[in-house]
Design a protein around this motif. Structure first.
Motif, PDB file in Angstrom:
ATOM      1  N   LEU A 109       5.007  24.908  50.390  1.00 32.27           N
ATOM      2  CA  LEU A 109       5.252  25.941  49.376  1.00 32.27           C
ATOM      3  C   LEU A 109       6.380  26.879  49.819  1.00 32.27           C
ATOM      4  CD1 LEU A 109       1.643  26.893  48.215  1.00 32.27           C
ATOM      5  CD2 LEU A 109       3.413  25.734  46.880  1.00 32.27           C
ATOM      6  N   PHE A 110       6.416  27.203  51.114  1.00 34.36           N
ATOM      7  CA  PHE A 110       7.520  28.022  51.619  1.00 34.36           C
ATOM      8  C   PHE A 110       8.834  27.257  51.517  1.00 34.36           C
ATOM      9  CE2 PHE A 110       4.210  30.651  53.516  1.00 34.36           C
ATOM     10  CZ  PHE A 110       4.760  31.916  53.409  1.00 34.36           C
ATOM     11  N   ASP A 111       8.806  25.959  51.854  1.00 35.14           N
ATOM     12  CA  ASP A 111      10.019  25.148  51.742  1.00 35.14           C
ATOM     13  C   ASP A 111      10.550  25.138  50.312  1.00 35.14           C
ATOM     14  OD1 ASP A 111      10.263  24.353  54.407  1.00 35.14           O
ATOM     15  OD2 ASP A 111       8.862  22.693  54.144  1.00 35.14           O
ATOM     16  N   VAL A 112       9.651  24.828  49.377  1.00 34.25           N
ATOM     17  CA  VAL A 112      10.070  24.730  47.979  1.00 34.25           C
ATOM     18  C   VAL A 112      10.466  26.092  47.440  1.00 34.25           C
ATOM     19  CG1 VAL A 112       9.303  24.140  45.641  1.00 34.25           C
ATOM     20  CG2 VAL A 112       8.679  22.664  47.559  1.00 34.25           C
ATOM     21  N   GLU A 183      -5.663  30.200  50.666  1.00 38.21           N
ATOM     22  CA  GLU A 183      -6.365  31.077  51.600  1.00 38.21           C
ATOM     23  C   GLU A 183      -5.481  31.423  52.792  1.00 38.21           C
ATOM     24  OE1 GLU A 183     -10.193  30.905  54.661  1.00 38.21           O
ATOM     25  OE2 GLU A 183      -9.867  29.300  53.197  1.00 38.21           O
ATOM     26  N   ILE A 184      -4.797  30.409  53.338  1.00 39.31           N
ATOM     27  CA  ILE A 184      -3.937  30.651  54.499  1.00 39.31           C
ATOM     28  C   ILE A 184      -2.810  31.605  54.146  1.00 39.31           C
ATOM     29  CG2 ILE A 184      -2.293  29.551  56.074  1.00 39.31           C
ATOM     30  CD1 ILE A 184      -4.088  27.052  55.988  1.00 39.31           C
ATOM     31  N   ILE A 185      -2.170  31.373  52.993  1.00 35.70           N
ATOM     32  CA  ILE A 185      -1.050  32.227  52.597  1.00 35.70           C
ATOM     33  C   ILE A 185      -1.523  33.652  52.299  1.00 35.70           C
ATOM     34  CG2 ILE A 185       0.701  32.584  50.801  1.00 35.70           C
ATOM     35  CD1 ILE A 185       1.024  29.580  50.646  1.00 35.70           C
ATOM     36  N   SER A 186      -2.700  33.768  51.667  1.00 36.82           N
ATOM     37  CA  SER A 186      -3.209  35.100  51.332  1.00 36.82           C
ATOM     38  C   SER A 186      -3.560  35.914  52.566  1.00 36.82           C
ATOM     39  CB  SER A 186      -4.434  34.976  50.414  1.00 36.82           C
ATOM     40  OG  SER A 186      -5.514  34.356  51.097  1.00 36.82           O
ATOM     41  N   ARG A 187      -3.831  35.240  53.689  1.00 44.23           N
ATOM     42  CA  ARG A 187      -4.150  35.944  54.932  1.00 44.23           C
ATOM     43  C   ARG A 187      -2.896  36.452  55.657  1.00 44.23           C
ATOM     44  NH1 ARG A 187      -9.264  34.883  57.425  1.00 44.23           N
ATOM     45  NH2 ARG A 187     -10.633  33.674  56.069  1.00 44.23           N
ATOM     46  N   LEU A 188      -1.726  35.987  55.227  1.00 49.48           N
ATOM     47  CA  LEU A 188      -0.485  36.413  55.880  1.00 49.48           C
ATOM     48  C   LEU A 188      -0.139  37.841  55.479  1.00 49.48           C
ATOM     49  CD1 LEU A 188       1.699  33.199  55.361  1.00 49.48           C
ATOM     50  CD2 LEU A 188       0.524  33.890  57.450  1.00 49.48           C
ATOM     51  N   SER A 189       0.141  38.678  56.470  1.00 52.10           N
ATOM     52  CA  SER A 189       0.600  40.035  56.186  1.00 52.10           C
ATOM     53  C   SER A 189       2.064  40.001  55.763  1.00 52.10           C
ATOM     54  CB  SER A 189       0.435  40.902  57.433  1.00 52.10           C
ATOM     55  OG  SER A 189       1.302  40.437  58.471  1.00 52.10           O
ATOM     56  N   TRP A 190       2.574  41.165  55.353  1.00 53.70           N
ATOM     57  CA  TRP A 190       3.994  41.221  54.982  1.00 53.70           C
ATOM     58  C   TRP A 190       4.872  40.865  56.170  1.00 53.70           C
ATOM     59  CZ3 TRP A 190       5.774  40.990  50.344  1.00 53.70           C
ATOM     60  CH2 TRP A 190       5.027  41.485  49.269  1.00 53.70           C
ATOM     61  N   ARG A 191       4.448  41.291  57.355  1.00 50.25           N
ATOM     62  CA  ARG A 191       5.214  40.932  58.552  1.00 50.25           C
ATOM     63  C   ARG A 191       5.174  39.418  58.769  1.00 50.25           C
ATOM     64  NH1 ARG A 191       4.160  39.816  63.799  1.00 50.25           N
ATOM     65  NH2 ARG A 191       5.747  40.394  65.350  1.00 50.25           N
ATOM     66  N   LEU A 193       4.728  37.149  56.498  1.00 50.56           N
ATOM     67  CA  LEU A 193       5.535  36.515  55.454  1.00 50.56           C
ATOM     68  C   LEU A 193       7.012  36.539  55.814  1.00 50.56           C
ATOM     69  CD1 LEU A 193       3.792  37.864  52.221  1.00 50.56           C
ATOM     70  CD2 LEU A 193       3.793  35.498  53.039  1.00 50.56           C
ATOM     71  N   LEU A 194       7.455  37.666  56.394  1.00 49.85           N
ATOM     72  CA  LEU A 194       8.854  37.762  56.812  1.00 49.85           C
ATOM     73  C   LEU A 194       9.149  36.801  57.954  1.00 49.85           C
ATOM     74  CD1 LEU A 194       9.439  41.632  56.682  1.00 49.85           C
ATOM     75  CD2 LEU A 194      10.350  39.903  55.115  1.00 49.85           C
ATOM     76  N   VAL A 195       8.215  36.697  58.907  1.00 48.71           N
ATOM     77  CA  VAL A 195       8.414  35.802  60.045  1.00 48.71           C
ATOM     78  C   VAL A 195       8.455  34.348  59.576  1.00 48.71           C
ATOM     79  CG1 VAL A 195       7.361  34.922  62.161  1.00 48.71           C
ATOM     80  CG2 VAL A 195       7.426  37.380  61.740  1.00 48.71           C
ATOM     81  N   VAL A 196       7.481  33.958  58.734  1.00 48.99           N
ATOM     82  CA  VAL A 196       7.428  32.579  58.252  1.00 48.99           C
ATOM     83  C   VAL A 196       8.645  32.277  57.383  1.00 48.99           C
ATOM     84  CG1 VAL A 196       6.118  30.954  56.830  1.00 48.99           C
ATOM     85  CG2 VAL A 196       4.915  32.462  58.405  1.00 48.99           C
ATOM     86  N   SER A 197       9.061  33.251  56.577  1.00 50.65           N
ATOM     87  CA  SER A 197      10.265  33.049  55.761  1.00 50.65           C
ATOM     88  C   SER A 197      11.495  32.891  56.639  1.00 50.65           C
ATOM     89  CB  SER A 197      10.449  34.228  54.795  1.00 50.65           C
ATOM     90  OG  SER A 197       9.413  34.269  53.832  1.00 50.65           O
ATOM     91  N   GLY A 198      11.573  33.704  57.710  1.00 48.57           N
ATOM     92  CA  GLY A 198      12.695  33.571  58.639  1.00 48.57           C
ATOM     93  C   GLY A 198      12.715  32.208  59.304  1.00 48.57           C
ATOM     94  N   MET A 199      11.535  31.703  59.672  1.00 45.48           N
ATOM     95  CA  MET A 199      11.465  30.371  60.272  1.00 45.48           C
ATOM     96  C   MET A 199      11.842  29.290  59.267  1.00 45.48           C
ATOM     97  SD  MET A 199       8.007  30.768  62.548  1.00 45.48           S
ATOM     98  CE  MET A 199       7.990  31.849  63.997  1.00 45.48           C
ATOM     99  N   THR A 200      11.439  29.484  58.008  1.00 46.08           N
ATOM    100  CA  THR A 200      11.804  28.529  56.964  1.00 46.08           C
ATOM    101  C   THR A 200      13.317  28.493  56.780  1.00 46.08           C
ATOM    102  OG1 THR A 200       9.691  28.922  55.837  1.00 46.08           O
ATOM    103  CG2 THR A 200      11.446  27.883  54.545  1.00 46.08           C
ATOM    104  N   LEU A 201      13.936  29.662  56.792  1.00 45.40           N
ATOM    105  CA  LEU A 201      15.392  29.707  56.700  1.00 45.40           C
ATOM    106  C   LEU A 201      16.036  29.076  57.937  1.00 45.40           C
ATOM    107  CD1 LEU A 201      15.878  33.297  55.215  1.00 45.40           C
ATOM    108  CD2 LEU A 201      16.162  31.116  54.030  1.00 45.40           C
ATOM    109  N   GLY A 202      15.391  29.264  59.101  1.00 48.31           N
ATOM    110  CA  GLY A 202      15.885  28.621  60.310  1.00 48.31           C
ATOM    111  C   GLY A 202      15.810  27.106  60.219  1.00 48.31           C
ATOM    112  N   ILE A 203      14.742  26.597  59.609  1.00 47.66           N
ATOM    113  CA  ILE A 203      14.602  25.159  59.387  1.00 47.66           C
ATOM    114  C   ILE A 203      15.732  24.650  58.515  1.00 47.66           C
ATOM    115  CG2 ILE A 203      13.173  23.437  58.191  1.00 47.66           C
ATOM    116  CD1 ILE A 203      10.719  25.060  59.162  1.00 47.66           C
ATOM    117  N   LYS A 204      16.015  25.383  57.445  1.00 49.88           N
ATOM    118  CA  LYS A 204      17.078  24.964  56.523  1.00 49.88           C
ATOM    119  C   LYS A 204      18.453  25.076  57.179  1.00 49.88           C
ATOM    120  CE  LYS A 204      14.427  25.916  52.372  1.00 49.88           C
ATOM    121  NZ  LYS A 204      14.214  24.475  52.115  1.00 49.88           N
ATOM    122  N   LEU A 205      18.637  26.091  58.030  1.00 50.71           N
ATOM    123  CA  LEU A 205      19.904  26.226  58.739  1.00 50.71           C
ATOM    124  C   LEU A 205      20.105  25.063  59.705  1.00 50.71           C
ATOM    125  CD1 LEU A 205      22.437  27.833  59.519  1.00 50.71           C
ATOM    126  CD2 LEU A 205      21.016  29.125  61.137  1.00 50.71           C
TER     127      LEU A 205
END
Length: 308
Positions: A109-112, A183-191, A193-205
């Motif tokens: 879901l983060f990838d897409v 459930e897993i995504i809902s447990r993620l804090s804003w921090r 979410l930012l970390v996972v999003s940063g890693m997702t962008l790192g994957i794409k980079l």
């Protein structure tokens, strides 16, 4: 696939492959390792939000082998069937089948989601130069992806839906997997979410760097941003559940479409598409295959059990 072969300039394909040097292939291997490491770290952050996952978080950073195997089967098996193998690879680390599938769906879901947002931005960037007709498909896919993601995460409760509807067992399993991802995504804090999003962008980079190295090694220079845009469109098109074993035929078609959307000539797009598909599959298969062999090595199994 037959249509692609008919259009493929085979003499140019041979020339392009002969231009690939060992330093280029070695640098591309490093990019693939970086890609797998970023995906491993993303699994680790998301796994920390699993119930009773305290003992798992210390081991999650050792999941590189499992991630490599998962990436190999995801690339080799069509229609998302490779995703179903993640529970097999994470079972030695104490992750349940439901949680493993939830991690797979949640990470996708983060990838897409980021492919949708980046595809939309790239589409708007390319619009003045190439016209509405060339990017309309990408924009429509972006809008559909945003609506589907919001509906899945926020508006639909898979558990309640499964309880209300009379569904076959396989459909209930899909809904329960979606519930675990939610459930897993809902447990993620804003921090988080930012970390996972940063890693997702790192994957794409890392992926873009890999394809850029391959393109330049073959003697073509579509441009880093243009290649990144084509990869976003390719990622969105890969969501369509029309795949062949190893992705052959369909992946090249989606790469060709994505590259032509950003202005790459058709013959060049065909050559790059088949090069990207074959080399990506070879790299993930080689890395994943090494860890598959290592799983059968007694000393590796002993080390894994002791956590050293």
């Amino acid at each position: 696939m037959i249509l692609l072969l008919h259009k493929m300039p085979l003499d140019k394909v041979s020339e392009a492959w002969q231009r690939l040097s060992l330093p280029t292939l070695a640098a591309a291997l490093l990019c693939q390792i970086l890609f797998l490491e970023m995906r491993t770290l993303r699994f680790a952050v998301m796994a920390e939000k699993l119930p009773l996952s305290g003992r798992l978080s210390s081991r999650a950073y050792r999941w590189f082998g499992a991630t490599a195997l998962y990436s190999m089967t995801a690339a080799a098996f069509p229609g998302g069937l490779g995703e179903l193998m993640l529970p097999v690879y994470l079972k030695p680390f104490g992750v349940s089948t439901g949680s493993s599938l939830g991690l797979a769906v949640g990470s996708r879901l983060f990838d897409v989601g980021w492919s949708v947002l980046l595809g939309l931005l790239f589409g708007l960037w390319l619009l003045p130069a190439h016209g509405w007709d060339l990017v309309r498909t990408a924009l429509i896919l972006a809008a559909v992806g945003i609506i589907a993601a919001v509906a899945l995460i926020r508006l639909i409760d898979p558990v309640r839906l499964s309880a209300r509807l009379r569904l076959p067992a396989w459909a209930r399993r899909i809904l329960l997997t979606a519930a675990k991802a939610r459930e897993i995504i809902s447990r993620l804090s804003w921090r988080d979410l930012l970390v996972v999003s940063g890693m997702t962008l790192g994957i794409k980079l890392a992926s873009t760097l890999f394809y850029d190295l391959i393109a330049r090694g073959m003697g073509y220079t579509p441009g880093f941003l243009h290649l990144a845009a084509a990869m976003m469109f390719f990622s969105l098109l890969m969501v369509i559940p029309i795949q062949s074993p190893g992705g052959f035929g369909t992946s090249e078609a989606w790469w060709t479409l994505g590259l032509t959307l950003v202005g790459v000539p058709l013959k060049e797009a065909l050559i790059l598409g088949i090069g990207f598909q074959i080399l990506n599959l070879l790299y993930v298969s080689a890395i994943g295959g090494l860890f598959m062999l290592a799983r059968g090595w007694p000393r590796y199994g002993a080390l894994r059990k002791t956590g050293t």
